[in-house]
Design a protein around this motif. Structure first.
Motif, PDB file in Angstrom:
ATOM      1  N   GLY A 297       0.782  -1.223   0.000  1.00 18.29           N
ATOM      2  CA  GLY A 297       0.000   0.000   0.000  1.00 18.29           C
ATOM      3  C   GLY A 297       0.817   1.278   0.000  1.00 18.29           C
ATOM      4  N   ARG A 298       2.140   1.176  -0.103  1.00 23.19           N
ATOM      5  CA  ARG A 298       2.991   2.366  -0.094  1.00 23.19           C
ATOM      6  C   ARG A 298       3.480   2.689  -1.501  1.00 23.19           C
ATOM      7  NH1 ARG A 298       5.262   3.517   4.911  1.00 23.19           N
ATOM      8  NH2 ARG A 298       5.940   5.454   3.935  1.00 23.19           N
ATOM      9  N   ASP A 299       3.558   3.991  -1.807  1.00 22.88           N
ATOM     10  CA  ASP A 299       4.166   4.427  -3.068  1.00 22.88           C
ATOM     11  C   ASP A 299       5.676   4.238  -2.987  1.00 22.88           C
ATOM     12  OD1 ASP A 299       1.617   5.211  -3.652  1.00 22.88           O
ATOM     13  OD2 ASP A 299       2.010   7.364  -3.507  1.00 22.88           O
ATOM     14  N   ALA A 300       6.291   4.007  -4.135  1.00 19.48           N
ATOM     15  CA  ALA A 300       7.748   3.874  -4.217  1.00 19.48           C
ATOM     16  C   ALA A 300       8.321   5.119  -4.891  1.00 19.48           C
ATOM     17  CB  ALA A 300       8.135   2.628  -5.008  1.00 19.48           C
ATOM     18  N   VAL A 301       9.348   5.708  -4.274  1.00 18.16           N
ATOM     19  CA  VAL A 301       9.953   6.934  -4.779  1.00 18.16           C
ATOM     20  C   VAL A 301      11.452   6.712  -4.942  1.00 18.16           C
ATOM     21  CG1 VAL A 301      10.337   9.395  -4.354  1.00 18.16           C
ATOM     22  CG2 VAL A 301       8.239   8.304  -3.555  1.00 18.16           C
ATOM     23  N   LEU A 302      11.999   7.149  -6.068  1.00 19.59           N
ATOM     24  CA  LEU A 302      13.444   7.053  -6.243  1.00 19.59           C
ATOM     25  C   LEU A 302      14.145   7.940  -5.225  1.00 19.59           C
ATOM     26  CD1 LEU A 302      14.067   7.140 -10.113  1.00 19.59           C
ATOM     27  CD2 LEU A 302      14.265   5.192  -8.569  1.00 19.59           C
ATOM     28  N   ASP A 303      15.170   7.413  -4.587  1.00 18.52           N
ATOM     29  CA  ASP A 303      15.995   8.240  -3.720  1.00 18.52           C
ATOM     30  C   ASP A 303      16.571   9.381  -4.548  1.00 18.52           C
ATOM     31  OD1 ASP A 303      17.636   8.180  -0.952  1.00 18.52           O
ATOM     32  OD2 ASP A 303      18.974   8.775  -2.587  1.00 18.52           O
ATOM     33  N   ARG A 304      16.747  10.545  -3.927  1.00 18.41           N
ATOM     34  CA  ARG A 304      17.195  11.719  -4.690  1.00 18.41           C
ATOM     35  C   ARG A 304      18.565  11.502  -5.325  1.00 18.41           C
ATOM     36  NH1 ARG A 304      17.496  13.430   0.723  1.00 18.41           N
ATOM     37  NH2 ARG A 304      19.628  13.719   1.495  1.00 18.41           N
ATOM     38  N   ARG A 305      19.350  10.554  -4.795  1.00 23.52           N
ATOM     39  CA  ARG A 305      20.677  10.293  -5.350  1.00 23.52           C
ATOM     40  C   ARG A 305      20.643   9.280  -6.483  1.00 23.52           C
ATOM     41  NH1 ARG A 305      22.017  10.005   0.900  1.00 23.52           N
ATOM     42  NH2 ARG A 305      19.908   9.201   0.658  1.00 23.52           N
ATOM     43  N   SER A 306      19.516   8.606  -6.667  1.00 26.73           N
ATOM     44  CA  SER A 306      19.424   7.547  -7.672  1.00 26.73           C
ATOM     45  C   SER A 306      19.309   8.117  -9.076  1.00 26.73           C
ATOM     46  CB  SER A 306      18.216   6.651  -7.393  1.00 26.73           C
ATOM     47  OG  SER A 306      18.447   5.809  -6.298  1.00 26.73           O
ATOM     48  N   ARG A 307      19.984   7.464 -10.014  1.00 27.33           N
ATOM     49  CA  ARG A 307      19.869   7.786 -11.434  1.00 27.33           C
ATOM     50  C   ARG A 307      19.250   6.565 -12.126  1.00 27.33           C
ATOM     51  NH1 ARG A 307      22.837  12.333 -13.014  1.00 27.33           N
ATOM     52  NH2 ARG A 307      22.568  11.677 -15.174  1.00 27.33           N
ATOM     53  N   ASP A 328       5.784  -5.196 -16.717  1.00 26.74           N
ATOM     54  CA  ASP A 328       6.835  -4.803 -15.775  1.00 26.74           C
ATOM     55  C   ASP A 328       7.706  -3.701 -16.360  1.00 26.74           C
ATOM     56  OD1 ASP A 328       6.039  -6.548 -13.793  1.00 26.74           O
ATOM     57  OD2 ASP A 328       7.443  -8.132 -14.369  1.00 26.74           O
ATOM     58  N   ALA A 329       8.048  -3.823 -17.633  1.00 25.34           N
ATOM     59  CA  ALA A 329       8.874  -2.804 -18.273  1.00 25.34           C
ATOM     60  C   ALA A 329       8.159  -1.460 -18.287  1.00 25.34           C
ATOM     61  CB  ALA A 329       9.241  -3.239 -19.689  1.00 25.34           C
ATOM     62  N   ALA A 330       6.877  -1.473 -18.611  1.00 23.24           N
ATOM     63  CA  ALA A 330       6.109  -0.221 -18.645  1.00 23.24           C
ATOM     64  C   ALA A 330       6.062   0.433 -17.269  1.00 23.24           C
ATOM     65  CB  ALA A 330       4.696  -0.497 -19.153  1.00 23.24           C
ATOM     66  N   LEU A 331       5.895  -0.365 -16.226  1.00 23.63           N
ATOM     67  CA  LEU A 331       5.833   0.185 -14.878  1.00 23.63           C
ATOM     68  C   LEU A 331       7.188   0.716 -14.424  1.00 23.63           C
ATOM     69  CD1 LEU A 331       3.530  -2.546 -13.285  1.00 23.63           C
ATOM     70  CD2 LEU A 331       2.923  -0.150 -13.716  1.00 23.63           C
ATOM     71  N   MET A 332       8.256  -0.010 -14.747  1.00 21.12           N
ATOM     72  CA  MET A 332       9.587   0.458 -14.384  1.00 21.12           C
ATOM     73  C   MET A 332       9.948   1.738 -15.139  1.00 21.12           C
ATOM     74  SD  MET A 332      10.704  -1.358 -11.963  1.00 21.12           S
ATOM     75  CE  MET A 332      10.723  -2.977 -11.187  1.00 21.12           C
ATOM     76  N   GLU A 345       0.174   0.920  -8.815  1.00 20.92           N
ATOM     77  CA  GLU A 345       1.083   0.426  -9.854  1.00 20.92           C
ATOM     78  C   GLU A 345       2.045  -0.607  -9.281  1.00 20.92           C
ATOM     79  OE1 GLU A 345       1.779   4.040 -12.884  1.00 20.92           O
ATOM     80  OE2 GLU A 345       2.333   4.489 -10.815  1.00 20.92           O
ATOM     81  N   VAL A 346       2.505  -0.378  -8.070  1.00 21.11           N
ATOM     82  CA  VAL A 346       3.383  -1.358  -7.422  1.00 21.11           C
ATOM     83  C   VAL A 346       2.686  -2.702  -7.328  1.00 21.11           C
ATOM     84  CG1 VAL A 346       4.514  -1.971  -5.242  1.00 21.11           C
ATOM     85  CG2 VAL A 346       4.690   0.369  -6.129  1.00 21.11           C
TER      86      VAL A 346
END
Length: 371
Positions: A297-307, A328-332, A345-346
């Motif tokens: 139930g949690r959203d996933a967020v890229l860490d600010r340092r992630s590229r 999976d590719a579309a979601l990623m 989406e997760v």
């Protein structure tokens, strides 16, 4: 991002129009691109960052006309009342969420080209001298005032008596004084000289990657060899004749080497994989704090340092590549483009992709969305 809509940040141009008319072509001055001016960091926060050994910083002084450069960590700054100094702090997007948010406003340029956000703070008269950059740059006035002089100078000659790349024969063609919220875009190669007008001048610099042929080749070739089969064909020369020139490189060995390099590049998806991994490799000063698997139930967020980038067959994250296809590719790809993947989406990820996402959160590359 709505790339077809006009925006005050680009003087009423849409990102599409800006890229067509100005990107790598001609400068653009934008009055009140931001209202109010962004405030990613205060002078106190910048001073604290500059004192850390995991933050890239520099102190430039021109006291009594003598240019000096000191590499960080910078334990103590001169008094703001003392004219002629500038502190440069690199990679604000890696260290502060506010810095990452400001950098994200420029993601109408491919992220593969986006480098980082640098902040400079200067006392009255502070600057780094007239110079030019080999990359595009957006200069954002965040506090105080700075006078910019620019020129499309093609005959620049650098001084050889100072520790900075300062143009000796700089000839300004235009001049602007930027107020808080103003922004100046400069294409690569444009000579420019920014001098603080009064104390407390803070300027943000959004810079972009501009890889050289040699530099990119040096990054890609080792990665291209990573997957070479160690049991592949060995060099053999059953027809080698006796030689009176033992130090001469045999032509057959040179041909073998050439074919080996060509084969490494031509392997299916090899170049694509190597390029994506190189473009997302974190800088040497970047490190991540380990986390826990993403709770339901949690959203996933890229860490600010992630590229994170992707191509037709892969997703790339922090120097690693992953094959992906279908849903999976579309979601990623959505995670890479938006830097967030909603809980709904997760939930649509396959078990294998969900396991991979959990591994990324454990590595600290992805964070749960703060409630």
């Amino acid at each position: 991002m709505q790339i077809a809509l006009p925006t005050a940040m680009l003087a009423g141009l849409s990102p599409e129009q800006f890229m067509h008319k100005h990107w790598q072509k001609k400068p653009l001055l934008v009055r009140q691109a931001f209202d109010p001016a962004p405030s990613p960091a205060s002078l106190k926060e910048l001073a604290a960052l500059a004192a850390r050994d995991d933050v890239e910083s520099r102190l430039v002084t021109a006291f009594d006309g003598e240019w000096k450069l000191k590499q960080g960590p910078i334990a103590r700054l001169p008094a703001m009342s003392k004219p002629g100094w500038t502190l440069l702090v690199q990679g604000l997007d890696q260290h502060l969420a506010e810095g990452r948010a400001l950098l994200d406003l420029f993601r109408f340029v491919p992220e593969a080209r986006l480098d980082d956000l640098m902040l400079s703070v200067a006392s009255d008269g502070g600057g780094v001298g007239p110079h030019f950059d080999s990359y595009d740059v957006f200069l954002i006035q965040l506090a105080g005032q700075r006078r910019w002089r620019i020129a499309a100078q093609r005959d620049a000659v650098l001084r050889d008596d100072v520790p900075l790349k300062i143009i000796a024969n700089f000839k300004a063609e235009e001049e602007f004084v930027l107020q808080p919220g103003d922004m100046l875009y400069l294409p690569p190669g444009w000579a420019h000289d920014g001098v603080a007008v009064g104390s407390g001048c803070i300027t943000g610099s959004v810079g972009f990657r501009a890889s050289s042929v040699e530099g990119l080749a040096a990054e890609l070739l080792p990665r291209l060899l990573d997957d070479v089969d160690s049991a592949s064909k060995l060099y053999a020369d059953p027809r080698q004749e006796a030689t009176a020139e033992p130090a001469r490189v045999p032509p057959a060995l040179l041909d073998f080497a050439r074919r080996a390099v060509e084969a490494a590049v031509q392997r299916p998806q090899a170049l694509e994989r190597a390029l994506g991994e190189a473009l997302t490799e974190p800088k040497a000063t970047v490190w991540f704090e380990p986390g826990e698997p993403l709770a339901p139930g949690r959203d996933a967020v890229l860490d600010r340092r992630s590229r994170m980038l992707y191509d037709a067959a892969h997703v790339f994250l922090n120097g690693e590549s992953f094959r992906a296809g279908g849903r999976d590719a579309a979601l990623m790809r959505s995670l890479a483009d938006n830097r967030v993947l909603g809980a709904a989406e997760v939930a649509r990820l396959s078990p294998d992709a969900r396991e991979l996402l959990d591994q990324w959160t454990e590595d600290g590359w992805v964070q749960p969305q703060t409630p």
